[in-house]
Design an enzyme around this catalytic site. Structure first.
Site, PDB file in Angstrom:
ATOM      1  N   CYS A 166      13.101 -41.120   3.755  1.00 58.06           N
ATOM      2  CA  CYS A 166      13.445 -39.835   3.379  1.00 58.06           C
ATOM      3  C   CYS A 166      13.799 -38.738   4.345  1.00 58.06           C
ATOM      4  O   CYS A 166      13.380 -39.256   5.570  1.00 58.06           O
ATOM      5  CB  CYS A 166      13.050 -38.990   1.973  1.00 58.06           C
ATOM      6  SG  CYS A 166      11.614 -38.834   3.094  1.00 58.06           S
ATOM      7  N   HIS A 203       1.911 -38.600  10.435  1.00 58.02           N
ATOM      8  CA  HIS A 203       3.821 -38.893  10.323  1.00 58.02           C
ATOM      9  C   HIS A 203       4.933 -37.764  11.358  1.00 58.02           C
ATOM     10  O   HIS A 203       4.930 -36.500  11.487  1.00 58.02           O
ATOM     11  CB  HIS A 203       4.172 -38.407   9.064  1.00 58.02           C
ATOM     12  CG  HIS A 203       5.996 -38.035   9.159  1.00 58.02           C
ATOM     13  ND1 HIS A 203       6.972 -38.512  10.371  1.00 58.02           N
ATOM     14  CD2 HIS A 203       7.185 -37.404   8.300  1.00 58.02           C
ATOM     15  CE1 HIS A 203       8.442 -38.749   9.751  1.00 58.02           C
ATOM     16  NE2 HIS A 203       7.917 -37.642   8.021  1.00 58.02           N
ATOM     17  N   CYS A 207      13.884 -36.783  10.085  1.00 61.88           N
ATOM     18  CA  CYS A 207      12.670 -37.367   9.878  1.00 61.88           C
ATOM     19  C   CYS A 207      12.694 -38.922  10.205  1.00 61.88           C
ATOM     20  O   CYS A 207      12.326 -39.541  10.608  1.00 61.88           O
ATOM     21  CB  CYS A 207      11.904 -37.528   8.994  1.00 61.88           C
ATOM     22  SG  CYS A 207      10.967 -36.928   7.844  1.00 61.88           S
ATOM     23  N   GLY A 241      14.240 -34.639   5.214  1.00 56.43           N
ATOM     24  CA  GLY A 241      14.790 -33.796   4.838  1.00 56.43           C
ATOM     25  C   GLY A 241      16.266 -33.038   4.864  1.00 56.43           C
ATOM     26  O   GLY A 241      17.252 -33.459   5.529  1.00 56.43           O
TER      27      GLY A 241
END
Length: 459
Positions: free
Chosen positions: A422, A390, A135, A424
């Site tokens: 954040c 996103h 991300c 993954g």
């Protein structure tokens, strides 16, 4: 302010004449202002890495939105071309194009990005590569280019991000190593992201109503920003096609507005949604980020190079940090990364005027804001991923454009901004930016011919 005044007091003491007759005129000593003055040491030099342009496409709902029939490389080529068109930069001068991207097969996406550069008008001499830190990939691309410029590899580079979640779904390819069973944290790397959201909510006491309220506010702020034309400066219109799934008829359209924003979102409507990942959970489709398509691109260069070309300096890259956290609660990443990035820039969290924190899930976004005790009027002032969407690899680059444009609008009342998300498998990333025209007027930018070996304080 108190720290700055204290540093000035220490430095002024060095200039006081000695009262001892036998004291030498000049003596070497450690400066008490020392390493606590990290930001002040590097406030304005010719080798600062600056941003002169940052653009993005609109963000559209995957499989249903405006880019559902658009090739991924067309999204990237649109923002790359915008950088050239709007700055009149000679494409031959670009040292590298680094593209953050997540879901597509690595070699295929790398080739698509190379093709996109050609479509945008770059010559064969300009290299292209991809980077994948999930991300944060778009922000990582920007950080990689900034680091390369700082290291002297080249003077001008592009950090970009691309994701078509229409073309590439989130899926595991192949079998899983049985060794996984011996390592709990390795197992947690494979948890569905929605389960990590539930873990954050349960472990840190984030309620369903807090999550739904965060979603309502995100849509409300994004809708207001769109209505006020705030995104107009950063969005590059993309002319593409929409195919009717029933008739196969193609229609040409120009996409220039984010299509995931729902201005009518309310607590009552969100309360009706059932949890998606856990029967008695709190994470729903309404308080999770949207699955999206989009791209963004950021043009970076040395300050003296930008000044020589008369290009506007819209931002200064000040620091970047990536950290690791427990994979089971990967959403807490920003709560760890933000303090580290702020410290690296020689600042304190109180010095940050604007925050762009990716809203992967309302649970983790809410927790991070509460943990860091952030002023809600400074965070995601134009909405976030809960409303905008996103597109994994593109989000970081999108946030750079959104942040710097808002800092520019606010002028002297907004000097420092931060982007964080954040990641993954249990990580977080954050980067600090300074508004482009917020430098000390008493300090002239100077060309740095080569690295020298003076101490940090001497610099």
């Amino acid at each position: 302010m108190e720290k700055a005044i204290n540093r000035q007091r220490v430095l002024l003491q060095h200039l006081q004449p000695s009262t001892a007759a036998s004291a030498p005129l000049i003596s070497a000593s450690a400066c008490a202002a020392g390493d606590s003055a990290a930001y002040q040491r590097t406030s304005c030099f010719g080798d600062d890495v600056v941003i002169v342009a940052a653009y993005r496409t609109a963000i559209c709902k995957s499989k249903r939105g405006g880019f559902k029939d658009t090739y991924p490389e067309e999204l990237l080529s649109a923002v790359l071309k915008a950088l050239l068109d709007k700055t009149k930069l000679n494409p031959n001068e670009v040292g590298d194009i680094v593209v953050g991207t997540v879901l597509a097969p690595g070699s295929q996406r790398a080739t698509e990005c190379r093709m996109a550069a050609f479509y945008a008008g770059f010559p064969e001499t300009v290299p292209v590569r991809t980077v994948n830190r999930q991300c944060s990939s778009g922000l990582q691309a920007v950080a990689d280019v900034a680091a390369a410029i700082k290291a002297g590899f080249y003077d001008i580079g592009i950090g970009a991000g691309l994701e078509s979640m229409t073309a590439n779904a989130m899926a595991w390819d192949g079998s899983v190593n049985p060794k996984l069973n011996e390592f709990k944290q390795a197992q947690d790397c494979l948890l569905p992201m929605g389960i990590t959201s539930e873990n954050v909510a349960q472990r840190y006491g984030v309620t369903r109503i807090e999550q739904d309220q965060a979603a309502v506010e995100s849509h409300k702020k994004a809708a207001a920003a769109t209505a006020a034309g705030k995104f107009r400066e950063e969005i590059v219109p993309v002319t593409t096609k929409i195919v009717d799934p029933k008739t196969g008829e193609e229609k040409q359209v120009t996409i220039s507005v984010d299509d995931g924003i729902r201005p009518e979102t309310s607590l009552s409507t969100l309360a009706k949604l059932k949890p998606v990942f856990k029967k008695d959970g709190t994470t729903t489709a309404g308080n999770s980020s949207q699955v999206s398509d989009g791209a963004g691109a950021v043009l970076l260069m040395r300050r003296d190079v930008a000044m020589q070309r008369g290009l506007p300096i819209i931002g200064v890259f000040r620091s970047f940090v990536a950290v690791g956290v427990d994979p089971a609660v990967m959403g807490i990443g920003p709560a760890v990364a933000i303090p580290a990035a702020v410290k690296s820039a020689g600042l304190q969290i109180e010095d940050i005027d604007l925050f762009e924190i990716n809203e992967a899930f309302a649970s983790q976004y809410t927790y991070c804001c509460k943990k860091l005790e952030l002023d809600p009027t400074k965070v995601n002032v134009n909405g976030g991923a809960l409303a905008l969407g996103h597109p994994l690899g593109a989000t970081g680059a999108r946030c750079v454009s959104t942040l710097l444009n808002e800092m520019k609008r606010r002028g002297k009342d907004c000097r420092f901004g931060i982007i964080s998300m954040c990641i993954g498998s249990g990580m977080g990333a954050a980067a600090v930016f300074e508004r482009g025209d917020a430098v000390d007027e008493l300090t002239n930018a100077r060309r740095i011919q080569s690295h020298n070996f003076l101490s940090k304080d001497a610099k």
